[in-house]
Design a protein around this motif. Sequence first.
Motif, PDB file in Angstrom:
ATOM      1  N   ALA A 154       0.826  -1.345   0.043  1.00  0.00           N
ATOM      2  CA  ALA A 154      -0.101  -0.060   0.106  1.00  0.00           C
ATOM      3  C   ALA A 154       0.843   1.289  -0.020  1.00  0.00           C
ATOM      4  O   ALA A 154       0.300   2.416  -0.313  1.00  0.00           O
ATOM      5  N   LEU A 155       2.118   1.010   0.291  1.00  0.00           N
ATOM      6  CA  LEU A 155       3.059   2.269   0.679  1.00  0.00           C
ATOM      7  C   LEU A 155       3.914   2.337  -0.299  1.00  0.00           C
ATOM      8  O   LEU A 155       4.827   3.173  -0.439  1.00  0.00           O
ATOM      9  N   LEU A 156       3.725   1.553  -1.509  1.00  0.00           N
ATOM     10  CA  LEU A 156       4.645   1.512  -2.712  1.00  0.00           C
ATOM     11  C   LEU A 156       5.039   2.922  -3.389  1.00  0.00           C
ATOM     12  O   LEU A 156       6.310   3.449  -3.518  1.00  0.00           O
ATOM     13  N   PRO A 157       4.051   3.891  -3.582  1.00  0.00           N
ATOM     14  CA  PRO A 157       4.307   5.051  -4.221  1.00  0.00           C
ATOM     15  C   PRO A 157       5.201   5.965  -3.323  1.00  0.00           C
ATOM     16  O   PRO A 157       6.219   6.620  -3.664  1.00  0.00           O
ATOM     17  N   VAL A 158       5.253   5.761  -1.979  1.00  0.00           N
ATOM     18  CA  VAL A 158       5.943   6.506  -1.018  1.00  0.00           C
ATOM     19  C   VAL A 158       7.484   6.084  -0.999  1.00  0.00           C
ATOM     20  O   VAL A 158       8.336   6.825  -1.280  1.00  0.00           O
ATOM     21  N   PHE A 159       7.622   4.738  -1.197  1.00  0.00           N
ATOM     22  CA  PHE A 159       8.959   4.064  -1.267  1.00  0.00           C
ATOM     23  C   PHE A 159       9.641   4.512  -2.590  1.00  0.00           C
ATOM     24  O   PHE A 159      10.870   4.673  -2.725  1.00  0.00           O
ATOM     25  N   ALA A 160       8.831   4.454  -3.569  1.00  0.00           N
ATOM     26  CA  ALA A 160       9.167   4.573  -5.084  1.00  0.00           C
ATOM     27  C   ALA A 160       9.953   6.098  -5.135  1.00  0.00           C
ATOM     28  O   ALA A 160      10.970   6.414  -5.591  1.00  0.00           O
ATOM     29  N   ARG A 161       9.043   6.996  -4.685  1.00  0.00           N
ATOM     30  CA  ARG A 161       9.471   8.421  -4.808  1.00  0.00           C
ATOM     31  C   ARG A 161      10.267   8.827  -3.888  1.00  0.00           C
ATOM     32  O   ARG A 161      11.518   9.319  -4.101  1.00  0.00           O
ATOM     33  N   ASP A 162      10.127   8.619  -2.376  1.00  0.00           N
ATOM     34  CA  ASP A 162      10.778   9.154  -1.196  1.00  0.00           C
ATOM     35  C   ASP A 162      12.184   8.469  -0.892  1.00  0.00           C
ATOM     36  O   ASP A 162      13.165   9.002  -0.311  1.00  0.00           O
ATOM     37  N   ILE A 163      12.108   7.083  -1.114  1.00  0.00           N
ATOM     38  CA  ILE A 163      12.992   6.244  -0.469  1.00  0.00           C
ATOM     39  C   ILE A 163      14.025   5.630  -1.412  1.00  0.00           C
ATOM     40  O   ILE A 163      15.164   5.836  -1.288  1.00  0.00           O
ATOM     41  N   LEU A 164      13.518   5.267  -2.308  1.00  0.00           N
ATOM     42  CA  LEU A 164      14.276   4.374  -3.698  1.00  0.00           C
ATOM     43  C   LEU A 164      14.773   5.514  -4.617  1.00  0.00           C
ATOM     44  O   LEU A 164      15.389   5.274  -5.489  1.00  0.00           O
ATOM     45  N   HIS A 165      13.876   6.650  -4.590  1.00  0.00           N
ATOM     46  CA  HIS A 165      14.520   7.917  -5.457  1.00  0.00           C
ATOM     47  C   HIS A 165      14.076   7.563  -6.879  1.00  0.00           C
ATOM     48  O   HIS A 165      14.908   7.763  -7.888  1.00  0.00           O
ATOM     49  N   ALA A 166      12.929   6.656  -7.175  1.00  0.00           N
ATOM     50  CA  ALA A 166      12.788   6.138  -8.799  1.00  0.00           C
ATOM     51  C   ALA A 166      11.619   6.720  -9.283  1.00  0.00           C
ATOM     52  O   ALA A 166      10.934   7.689  -8.464  1.00  0.00           O
ATOM     53  N   CYS A 198       9.679 -11.545   6.951  1.00  0.00           N
ATOM     54  CA  CYS A 198      10.927 -11.228   6.792  1.00  0.00           C
ATOM     55  C   CYS A 198      11.337 -10.486   5.538  1.00  0.00           C
ATOM     56  O   CYS A 198      12.316  -9.583   5.383  1.00  0.00           O
ATOM     57  N   ALA A 199      10.558 -10.873   4.527  1.00  0.00           N
ATOM     58  CA  ALA A 199      10.652 -10.283   3.155  1.00  0.00           C
ATOM     59  C   ALA A 199      10.417  -8.936   3.355  1.00  0.00           C
ATOM     60  O   ALA A 199      10.830  -7.858   2.525  1.00  0.00           O
ATOM     61  N   THR A 200       9.050  -8.648   4.185  1.00  0.00           N
ATOM     62  CA  THR A 200       8.466  -7.359   4.337  1.00  0.00           C
ATOM     63  C   THR A 200       9.866  -6.372   4.952  1.00  0.00           C
ATOM     64  O   THR A 200       9.718  -5.368   4.723  1.00  0.00           O
ATOM     65  N   ILE A 201      10.360  -7.278   6.086  1.00  0.00           N
ATOM     66  CA  ILE A 201      11.410  -6.322   6.690  1.00  0.00           C
ATOM     67  C   ILE A 201      12.716  -5.816   5.836  1.00  0.00           C
ATOM     68  O   ILE A 201      13.170  -4.790   5.994  1.00  0.00           O
ATOM     69  N   HIS A 255      17.142   0.171   0.471  1.00  0.00           N
ATOM     70  CA  HIS A 255      17.274   1.530  -0.316  1.00  0.00           C
ATOM     71  C   HIS A 255      17.787   1.358  -1.833  1.00  0.00           C
ATOM     72  O   HIS A 255      18.062   2.340  -2.564  1.00  0.00           O
ATOM     73  N   ASN A 256      17.679   0.268  -2.159  1.00  0.00           N
ATOM     74  CA  ASN A 256      18.104  -0.322  -3.705  1.00  0.00           C
ATOM     75  C   ASN A 256      16.905  -0.757  -4.470  1.00  0.00           C
ATOM     76  O   ASN A 256      16.007  -1.631  -3.864  1.00  0.00           O
ATOM     77  N   VAL A 257      16.572  -0.270  -5.519  1.00  0.00           N
ATOM     78  CA  VAL A 257      15.370  -0.820  -6.304  1.00  0.00           C
ATOM     79  C   VAL A 257      15.592  -2.401  -6.659  1.00  0.00           C
ATOM     80  O   VAL A 257      14.536  -3.010  -6.511  1.00  0.00           O
ATOM     81  N   VAL A 258      16.708  -3.022  -7.114  1.00  0.00           N
ATOM     82  CA  VAL A 258      16.828  -4.458  -7.369  1.00  0.00           C
ATOM     83  C   VAL A 258      16.620  -5.079  -6.215  1.00  0.00           C
ATOM     84  O   VAL A 258      15.621  -6.325  -6.095  1.00  0.00           O
ATOM     85  N   VAL A 259      17.005  -4.778  -5.051  1.00  0.00           N
ATOM     86  CA  VAL A 259      16.744  -5.533  -3.637  1.00  0.00           C
ATOM     87  C   VAL A 259      15.427  -5.498  -3.043  1.00  0.00           C
ATOM     88  O   VAL A 259      14.787  -6.637  -2.864  1.00  0.00           O
ATOM     89  N   SER A 260      14.637  -4.211  -3.588  1.00  0.00           N
ATOM     90  CA  SER A 260      13.284  -4.204  -3.261  1.00  0.00           C
ATOM     91  C   SER A 260      12.431  -5.020  -4.241  1.00  0.00           C
ATOM     92  O   SER A 260      11.608  -5.531  -3.662  1.00  0.00           O
ATOM     93  N   LEU A 261      12.989  -4.953  -5.520  1.00  0.00           N
ATOM     94  CA  LEU A 261      12.014  -5.967  -6.392  1.00  0.00           C
ATOM     95  C   LEU A 261      11.984  -7.455  -5.998  1.00  0.00           C
ATOM     96  O   LEU A 261      11.263  -8.053  -5.884  1.00  0.00           O
ATOM     97  N   ILE A 262      13.329  -7.974  -5.409  1.00  0.00           N
ATOM     98  CA  ILE A 262      13.528  -9.384  -5.060  1.00  0.00           C
ATOM     99  C   ILE A 262      12.713  -9.462  -3.787  1.00  0.00           C
ATOM    100  O   ILE A 262      12.213 -10.518  -3.779  1.00  0.00           O
ATOM    101  N   ALA A 263      12.818  -8.531  -2.908  1.00  0.00           N
ATOM    102  CA  ALA A 263      12.174  -8.739  -1.658  1.00  0.00           C
ATOM    103  C   ALA A 263      10.507  -8.908  -2.007  1.00  0.00           C
ATOM    104  O   ALA A 263       9.899  -9.585  -1.206  1.00  0.00           O
ATOM    105  N   LEU A 264      10.086  -7.955  -2.764  1.00  0.00           N
ATOM    106  CA  LEU A 264       8.659  -8.077  -3.168  1.00  0.00           C
ATOM    107  C   LEU A 264       8.167  -9.454  -3.778  1.00  0.00           C
ATOM    108  O   LEU A 264       7.022  -9.952  -3.765  1.00  0.00           O
ATOM    109  N   ALA A 265       9.144  -9.910  -4.693  1.00  0.00           N
ATOM    110  CA  ALA A 265       8.994 -11.234  -5.491  1.00  0.00           C
ATOM    111  C   ALA A 265       8.771 -12.296  -4.345  1.00  0.00           C
ATOM    112  O   ALA A 265       7.969 -13.188  -4.468  1.00  0.00           O
TER     113      ALA A 265
END
Length: 422
Positions: free
Chosen positions: A245-257, A302-305, A311-321
Amino acid sequence: MNTPSPAPGDAPQSIARNRGFQRFWGARVLASMSFQMLAVAMGWHIYALTKSAFALGLLGLAQFLPMFLLTLVVGHVADRYDRRRIAAVCQSIECVAALTFALGTFGGWLSAPMIYVLAACVGAARAFESPAISSLLPGVVPRAQLPNATAWSTSATQTAQIVGPALGGLLYGLGAGPAFLACAVSFAIAATLSATIPLKARPPSRAPVTLESVFSGIAFIRSQPVILGALSLDLFAVLFGGATALLPVFARDILHAGPLELGLLRSATAAGALAGTIWLAHFPLRRRPGLSMFGGVILFGCATIVFGLSHNVVVSLIALAVLGASDVVSVVVRTSLVQLRTPDEKLGRVSAVNSLFIGTSNQLGEFESGLTAGWWGAQPAVLVGGVATIGVALLWMKLFPGLRDTRSLEREDAHATASAAG
């Protein structure tokens, strides 16, 4: 006579050759994909008309309220009438709603209040459709193939969640009218497939309607600790672990994507879930499914944590998968337990309560994530949610030892009887 269990590689093939399951799977893919496309188009259109984020929230509420209010009614309907016809009628109503959207956009008379009314109609139709289509599967495939069929059926939803939003956005780029019209066509095909599914079991009988029968789905779940434990575990795991639910916040403010990365992040969970369903279809959970469910929920936490710390897009993608793949274990175990341990004459009512649990956890999970993010910030909210999910899984292992120790998705007494007969 004891029928040998199919080899892991044989079961998916035999299911794939089942004409009834082919139509069931096709109807579910098309209906789910159409709804995802419609959700994107409705969201874009209402925001274009109102420029209000609150209007988007009202759109979701308009779809959720009918499901919440009709829970007891829709389950009883699914147990009294032909579930194929219920699904087909509901998908036809959704087709008419999408067609009305298309005509309204072409004619320029589609207003915000009209969108809310049509969204409520779609929500009401889906309230009836969901328990009917969920409880239809045991009549389509043999019981021995039900866990495999459940995994493949789940893959239909995951495929729709990957393809539907992207296709809806692409079509909306051509215009709102063509997007809504494509939804209408897809719903119409789904309704045709649903109406023509051949059944291996007879449609449910029309038992008399009493106050006791209306509430019998809830009473049955309360009397079955394994099912109650599975449903409530999934409810609280999703409630606390609502990072998506917080993906827009993470993409813009944390991952700077940018928006492209946001789209990939939204697809990563569904892609992981699709991979998980395909894996489970080939290698079904034959032993200790309860422990597998707990393990999946803990891995989900654990994947949520990891996602919350990244702070890395690739790591975030793997965690979400990984998050999506682990969640599928819980979904398949929960759904299989409900379908295999519930008498067919009550399956619609139990499935309706199951659908309410899922809808409530998703809605409240988004609210909880937004609320805690407003208090503490996005990253702390996700981290707390991941830790809480793991805590819930460990607590539930103590509260529901029957679920933890269950040896089969079938009822233990039926499993023991079948083994003795063999």
